[in-house]
Design a protein around this motif. Structure first.
Motif, PDB file in Angstrom:
ATOM      1  N   ILE A  26       8.321  -2.435  -4.354  1.00 41.57           N
ATOM      2  CA  ILE A  26       8.824  -1.404  -3.436  1.00 41.57           C
ATOM      3  C   ILE A  26      10.063  -0.727  -4.020  1.00 41.57           C
ATOM      4  O   ILE A  26      11.017  -1.394  -4.409  1.00 41.57           O
ATOM      5  CB  ILE A  26       9.143  -2.011  -2.052  1.00 41.57           C
ATOM      6  N   GLN A  27      10.029   0.601  -4.049  1.00 39.59           N
ATOM      7  CA  GLN A  27      11.160   1.405  -4.507  1.00 39.59           C
ATOM      8  C   GLN A  27      11.832   2.142  -3.351  1.00 39.59           C
ATOM      9  O   GLN A  27      12.924   2.676  -3.511  1.00 39.59           O
ATOM     10  CB  GLN A  27      10.691   2.423  -5.560  1.00 39.59           C
ATOM     11  N   GLU A  85      10.713  11.075   1.886  1.00 36.06           N
ATOM     12  CA  GLU A  85      11.368   9.789   1.704  1.00 36.06           C
ATOM     13  C   GLU A  85      10.763   8.791   2.686  1.00 36.06           C
ATOM     14  O   GLU A  85      10.393   9.161   3.797  1.00 36.06           O
ATOM     15  CB  GLU A  85      12.878   9.895   1.926  1.00 36.06           C
ATOM     16  N   VAL A  86      10.632   7.548   2.264  1.00 40.68           N
ATOM     17  CA  VAL A  86      10.029   6.499   3.080  1.00 40.68           C
ATOM     18  C   VAL A  86      11.101   5.483   3.461  1.00 40.68           C
ATOM     19  O   VAL A  86      11.915   5.082   2.623  1.00 40.68           O
ATOM     20  CB  VAL A  86       8.887   5.785   2.326  1.00 40.68           C
ATOM     21  N   GLU A 113       5.188   7.245  -5.107  1.00 41.07           N
ATOM     22  CA  GLU A 113       5.398   8.309  -6.102  1.00 41.07           C
ATOM     23  C   GLU A 113       4.781   9.623  -5.628  1.00 41.07           C
ATOM     24  O   GLU A 113       5.393  10.683  -5.751  1.00 41.07           O
ATOM     25  CB  GLU A 113       4.808   7.895  -7.450  1.00 41.07           C
ATOM     26  N   GLN A 114       3.589   9.560  -5.072  1.00 40.93           N
ATOM     27  CA  GLN A 114       2.938  10.761  -4.529  1.00 40.93           C
ATOM     28  C   GLN A 114       3.758  11.347  -3.384  1.00 40.93           C
ATOM     29  O   GLN A 114       3.978  12.556  -3.314  1.00 40.93           O
ATOM     30  CB  GLN A 114       1.518  10.435  -4.045  1.00 40.93           C
ATOM     31  N   LEU A 115       4.234  10.512  -2.489  1.00 43.57           N
ATOM     32  CA  LEU A 115       5.051  10.984  -1.370  1.00 43.57           C
ATOM     33  C   LEU A 115       6.346  11.620  -1.876  1.00 43.57           C
ATOM     34  O   LEU A 115       6.770  12.657  -1.366  1.00 43.57           O
ATOM     35  CB  LEU A 115       5.332   9.844  -0.398  1.00 43.57           C
ATOM     36  N   GLN A 116       6.959  11.029  -2.890  1.00 42.10           N
ATOM     37  CA  GLN A 116       8.171  11.598  -3.473  1.00 42.10           C
ATOM     38  C   GLN A 116       7.913  12.992  -4.041  1.00 42.10           C
ATOM     39  O   GLN A 116       8.717  13.904  -3.848  1.00 42.10           O
ATOM     40  CB  GLN A 116       8.707  10.682  -4.583  1.00 42.10           C
ATOM     41  N   LYS A 117       6.773  13.176  -4.720  1.00 41.24           N
ATOM     42  CA  LYS A 117       6.407  14.490  -5.258  1.00 41.24           C
ATOM     43  C   LYS A 117       6.245  15.520  -4.147  1.00 41.24           C
ATOM     44  O   LYS A 117       6.427  16.713  -4.375  1.00 41.24           O
ATOM     45  CB  LYS A 117       5.117  14.393  -6.069  1.00 41.24           C
ATOM     46  N   ASP A 121       0.839  -1.206   0.000  1.00 37.88           N
ATOM     47  CA  ASP A 121       0.000   0.000   0.000  1.00 37.88           C
ATOM     48  C   ASP A 121       0.872   1.254   0.000  1.00 37.88           C
ATOM     49  O   ASP A 121       0.624   2.204  -0.749  1.00 37.88           O
ATOM     50  CB  ASP A 121      -0.938  -0.034   1.214  1.00 37.88           C
ATOM     51  N   VAL A 122       1.920   1.260   0.822  1.00 33.46           N
ATOM     52  CA  VAL A 122       2.849   2.397   0.841  1.00 33.46           C
ATOM     53  C   VAL A 122       3.566   2.500  -0.506  1.00 33.46           C
ATOM     54  O   VAL A 122       3.761   3.606  -1.031  1.00 33.46           O
ATOM     55  CB  VAL A 122       3.853   2.288   2.013  1.00 33.46           C
TER      56      VAL A 122
END
Length: 187
Positions: free
Chosen positions: A92-93, A67-68, A59-63, A53-54
């Protein structure tokens, strides 16, 4: 004792990210927003649904300049093996931190000592390394990455707009509040 509004403690851990082993330190985390996403263990049941889910929101969080870092008490080698074995984990990236000593998990106060496993803990950390939000759920309760994105947006908004706060269910673009004597008893 809560770690909310406290500085993250120094750490240096091995991690797996995009096919490589890397080292991650507290100093590398500072300077941008971060999410630390603790989970009990690799090769389990609820955990891959949460990490997937994360991954879908990464990609949205990166924008958003975030960082996760997912963290479990497994090793970085186990993270690689799980990545290689699971279609869900393969997408996962973000960085998967290994914490076999449990030191990082204890730094965030989400270790289940009797089991040597992390609780399901999510921590939003600002660019200064200060913990701004925490969510911890029981073993069988999975988290929602869409709501995590909403919470990060709220934390970023409050940081950028001193004197304003985000009410319950706040969404980006919604009205905020400016706490004052005039609002007391009127909400």
């Amino acid at each position: 004792m809560s770690v909310i509004n406290t500085q993250i403690k120094p750490f240096k851990n091995q991690a797996f990210r995009q096919g490589k082993f890397i080292e991650v330190t507290d100093e590398q985390v500072k300077g941008k927003w971060a999410v630390f996403f603790f989970y009990p263990a690799d090769f389990t049941f609820v955990c891959p649904t949460e990490l997937g889910d994360v991954a879908d929101q990464y990609e949205q969080l990166q924008k958003m300049g975030v960082e996760v870092y997912s963290v479990s008490t497994d090793t970085h080698f186990t993270h690689k093996a799980w990545h290689d074995a699971s279609d869900t984990i393969r997408k996962i990236q973000y960085t998967m931190i290994g914490d076999p000593t449990g030191a990082l998990t204890r730094n965030f106060e989400c270790m289940r000592e009797a089991e040597g496993l992390a609780d399901r803990g999510t921590f939003i950390v600002d660019p200064q390394g200060v913990i701004q939000a925490i969510e911890i759920t029981a073993e069988g309760i999975g988290r929602n990455a869409t709501d995590l994105v909403r919470k990060v947006k709220a934390a970023q908004y409050v940081a950028a707009h001193p004197g304003e706060v985000c009410p319950a269910k706040w969404e980006e673009g919604s009205a905020t509040l400016k706490p004052s004597l005039d609002l007391v008893g009127k909400i």
